[in-house]
Design a protein around this motif. Structure first.
Motif, mmCIF file in Angstrom:
data_model
loop_
_atom_site.group_PDB
_atom_site.id
_atom_site.type_symbol
_atom_site.label_atom_id
_atom_site.label_comp_id
_atom_site.label_asym_id
_atom_site.label_seq_id
_atom_site.Cartn_x
_atom_site.Cartn_y
_atom_site.Cartn_z
ATOM 1 N N GLY A 86 0.770 -1.227 0.000
ATOM 2 C CA GLY A 86 0.000 0.000 0.000
ATOM 3 C C GLY A 86 0.807 1.286 0.000
ATOM 4 O O GLY A 86 0.247 2.363 -0.164
ATOM 5 N N LEU A 87 2.133 1.205 0.179
ATOM 6 C CA LEU A 87 2.929 2.429 0.239
ATOM 7 C C LEU A 87 2.877 3.201 -1.073
ATOM 8 O O LEU A 87 2.697 4.417 -1.073
ATOM 9 N N SER A 88 3.005 2.498 -2.183
ATOM 10 C CA SER A 88 2.980 3.180 -3.481
ATOM 11 C C SER A 88 1.672 3.931 -3.693
ATOM 12 O O SER A 88 1.655 5.063 -4.180
ATOM 13 N N VAL A 89 0.572 3.310 -3.291
ATOM 14 C CA VAL A 89 -0.744 3.945 -3.445
ATOM 15 C C VAL A 89 -0.844 5.176 -2.552
ATOM 16 O O VAL A 89 -1.303 6.235 -2.985
ATOM 17 N N ARG A 90 -0.381 5.064 -1.278
ATOM 18 C CA ARG A 90 -0.446 6.207 -0.357
ATOM 19 C C ARG A 90 0.419 7.358 -0.859
ATOM 20 O O ARG A 90 0.040 8.531 -0.758
ATOM 21 N N ALA B 90 0.705 12.664 -3.290
ATOM 22 C CA ALA B 90 1.273 13.548 -4.308
ATOM 23 C C ALA B 90 0.154 14.256 -5.071
ATOM 24 O O ALA B 90 0.241 15.458 -5.353
ATOM 25 N N LEU B 91 -0.894 13.533 -5.396
ATOM 26 C CA LEU B 91 -2.022 14.138 -6.113
ATOM 27 C C LEU B 91 -2.737 15.164 -5.249
ATOM 28 O O LEU B 91 -3.245 16.165 -5.754
ATOM 29 N N ALA B 92 -2.780 14.918 -3.952
ATOM 30 C CA ALA B 92 -3.463 15.832 -3.040
ATOM 31 C C ALA B 92 -2.554 16.984 -2.606
ATOM 32 O O ALA B 92 -3.003 17.904 -1.931
ATOM 33 N N GLY B 93 -1.261 16.914 -2.944
ATOM 34 C CA GLY B 93 -0.323 17.966 -2.592
ATOM 35 C C GLY B 93 0.011 17.986 -1.118
ATOM 36 O O GLY B 93 0.253 19.051 -0.549
#
Length: 77
Positions: free
Chosen positions: A61-65, A70-73
């Motif tokens: 799950g680290l890659s997803v988090r 990153a998308l949420a800034g």
């Protein structure tokens, strides 16, 4: 050459990032200075030991988090 300067050049020396002149000066110092030569041997041994270690597995799950953060800034939790 002073030991403090020589020790700063050990990593670039091992990485083959010194000029020919710098390399020659360091090698001359290493022939005369057992302390710096020992430090070089330690660094060389550590590098060889680390070269045999593979990458650590990424926790589930680290890659997803990270991507979500990153998308949420923001910084991931």
């Amino acid at each position: 050459m002073r030991c403090s300067h020589a020790k700063k050049q050990l990593t670039p020396y091992l990485d083959d990032r010194l000029s020919a002149d710098e390399r020659a000066l360091l090698e001359a110092h290493l022939k005369e200075c057992p302390d710096c030569a020992a430090e070089l041997a330690l660094q060389r041994g550590a590098g060889q030991a680390l070269a045999g270690v593979g990458p650590a597995p990424v926790p589930d799950g680290l890659s997803v988090r990270l991507a979500d953060a990153a998308l949420a800034g923001r910084t991931p939790e």
